[in-house]
Scaffold this active site. Structure first.
Site, PDB file in Angstrom:
ATOM      1  N   GLY A  77      37.356  31.275  37.026  1.00 61.71           N
ATOM      2  CA  GLY A  77      36.646  30.973  38.263  1.00 61.71           C
ATOM      3  C   GLY A  77      36.546  29.503  38.629  1.00 61.71           C
ATOM      4  O   GLY A  77      35.552  29.083  39.230  1.00 61.71           O
ATOM      5  N   SER A  78      37.586  28.713  38.322  1.00 65.67           N
ATOM      6  CA  SER A  78      37.469  27.298  38.710  1.00 65.67           C
ATOM      7  C   SER A  78      37.572  27.125  40.231  1.00 65.67           C
ATOM      8  O   SER A  78      36.890  26.275  40.804  1.00 65.67           O
ATOM      9  CB  SER A  78      38.510  26.439  37.977  1.00 65.67           C
ATOM     10  OG  SER A  78      39.796  26.641  38.486  1.00 65.67           O
ATOM     11  N   LEU A  91      45.744  45.021  45.794  1.00 71.63           N
ATOM     12  CA  LEU A  91      44.878  45.765  46.711  1.00 71.63           C
ATOM     13  C   LEU A  91      45.724  46.699  47.590  1.00 71.63           C
ATOM     14  O   LEU A  91      46.820  46.322  48.023  1.00 71.63           O
ATOM     15  CB  LEU A  91      44.091  44.782  47.585  1.00 71.63           C
ATOM     16  CG  LEU A  91      43.109  43.902  46.805  1.00 71.63           C
ATOM     17  CD1 LEU A  91      42.645  42.718  47.655  1.00 71.63           C
ATOM     18  CD2 LEU A  91      41.906  44.716  46.323  1.00 71.63           C
ATOM     19  N   HIS A 140      47.154  30.950  46.173  1.00 69.69           N
ATOM     20  CA  HIS A 140      48.283  31.240  45.285  1.00 69.69           C
ATOM     21  C   HIS A 140      48.883  29.919  44.817  1.00 69.69           C
ATOM     22  O   HIS A 140      49.061  28.998  45.625  1.00 69.69           O
ATOM     23  CB  HIS A 140      49.330  32.075  46.023  1.00 69.69           C
ATOM     24  CG  HIS A 140      50.479  32.454  45.160  1.00 69.69           C
ATOM     25  ND1 HIS A 140      50.378  33.440  44.204  1.00 69.69           N
ATOM     26  CD2 HIS A 140      51.734  31.965  45.069  1.00 69.69           C
ATOM     27  CE1 HIS A 140      51.540  33.549  43.571  1.00 69.69           C
ATOM     28  NE2 HIS A 140      52.366  32.656  44.075  1.00 69.69           N
ATOM     29  N   ASN A 165      43.378  34.402  50.273  1.00 70.19           N
ATOM     30  CA  ASN A 165      43.780  34.311  48.872  1.00 70.19           C
ATOM     31  C   ASN A 165      44.347  32.927  48.630  1.00 70.19           C
ATOM     32  O   ASN A 165      44.887  32.301  49.539  1.00 70.19           O
ATOM     33  CB  ASN A 165      44.858  35.362  48.563  1.00 70.19           C
ATOM     34  CG  ASN A 165      45.302  35.310  47.115  1.00 70.19           C
ATOM     35  OD1 ASN A 165      44.479  35.221  46.201  1.00 70.19           O
ATOM     36  ND2 ASN A 165      46.602  35.346  46.891  1.00 70.19           N
ATOM     37  N   ARG A 201      42.984  53.517  42.055  1.00 68.78           N
ATOM     38  CA  ARG A 201      42.832  52.276  42.799  1.00 68.78           C
ATOM     39  C   ARG A 201      41.901  52.451  43.999  1.00 68.78           C
ATOM     40  O   ARG A 201      41.071  51.604  44.290  1.00 68.78           O
ATOM     41  CB  ARG A 201      44.213  51.831  43.286  1.00 68.78           C
ATOM     42  CG  ARG A 201      44.516  50.388  43.048  1.00 68.78           C
ATOM     43  CD  ARG A 201      45.957  50.087  43.416  1.00 68.78           C
ATOM     44  NE  ARG A 201      46.795  49.881  42.262  1.00 68.78           N
ATOM     45  CZ  ARG A 201      46.770  48.785  41.490  1.00 68.78           C
ATOM     46  NH1 ARG A 201      45.964  47.792  41.770  1.00 68.78           N
ATOM     47  NH2 ARG A 201      47.548  48.687  40.456  1.00 68.78           N
TER      48      ARG A 201
END
Ligand code: GAR
Length: 205
Positions: free
Chosen positions: A13-14, A94, A110, A108, A66
């Site tokens: 979680g940085s 997802l 990446h 998001n 899922r």
């Protein structure tokens, strides 16, 4: 009104911490209202709780498929009145069902300059290809993995002697700057998704 934002994590979680710190500024257009992890042992959960934030775990292993996992996720987000979702090292693919519910409202980050190096091991692959410029991308989430309209990117020069670790560390430092900037633009309405394309107002990158 600050936009109520959830951060979804699976690990340390940085990036989450950089978003929390940025959102603590009075003028920031988003407030971090919930940290959600799919892994009970995610290191980021303790860091979020230490910052006094609401946390929840929805363990994907507890669900038969899922979609039922995602229904629980969606319910938790809706119950918390969440308007924006930031994936920050959230390592679950997802389904289109979930992605479409949050279209234009889910980001998001990446660790590559998309569309190059989708998937994992991006720093190793960048070095193997011999690219001179690498970096990170914040994008709106679409059903296709590590694809989607780009909100912001930051570039990092590849240096002689770089290893995946040294390169990855410089990219991560840029991620920590980029994600708060991207969230600021989206939550502040400077960047939005319209008919599958990013629309930028003046000042929106
Ligand atoms: C970050 O480097 C992020 O870009 C990457 O996982 C790391 C999470 O670190 N995400 C992906 O690879 C998604 N495809 P963090 O938990 O310290 O933020």
């Amino acid at each position: 009104m600050k936009r109520r934002t959830a951060i979804l994590i699976s690990g340390r979680g940085s990036n989450m911490v950089s978003l929390i710190e940025a959102a603590a500024a009075p003028g920031f257009p988003a407030e971090i209202a919930l940290i959600l992890s799919n892994r009970p042992d995610a290191g980021g959960l303790a860091r979020a709780a230490a910052a006094g934030l609401a946390t929840a775990t929805i363990d994907h292993k507890a669900y038969p498929d899922r979609e039922s996992f995602e229904r629980a996720l969606d319910e938790a987000l809706t119950q918390a009145g969440i308007e924006l979702v930031c994936l920050a090292g959230f390592m679950r693919v997802l389904t289109p069902w979930f992605v479409e519910r949050w279209t234009g409202r889910m980001l998001n980050i990446h660790p590559s300059l998309l569309p190059a190096f989708r998937g994992t091991h991006t720093h190793e692959r960048a070095l193997a290809e011999g690219v001179l410029i690498h970096g990170c991308t914040v994008h709106f989430v679409v059903p296709e993995l590590d694809a989607g309209p780009i909100v912001a990117q930051a570039a990092v020069r590849v240096l002689p002697g770089d290893t995946p670790e040294t390169l990855g560390a410089r990219v991560l430092a840029q991620e920590h700057v980029l994600y708060p900037q991207a969230l600021r633009m989206v939550a502040g309405g400077l960047v939005r998704l319209e008919n599958g394309r990013v629309v930028r107002a003046l000042g929106g990158g």
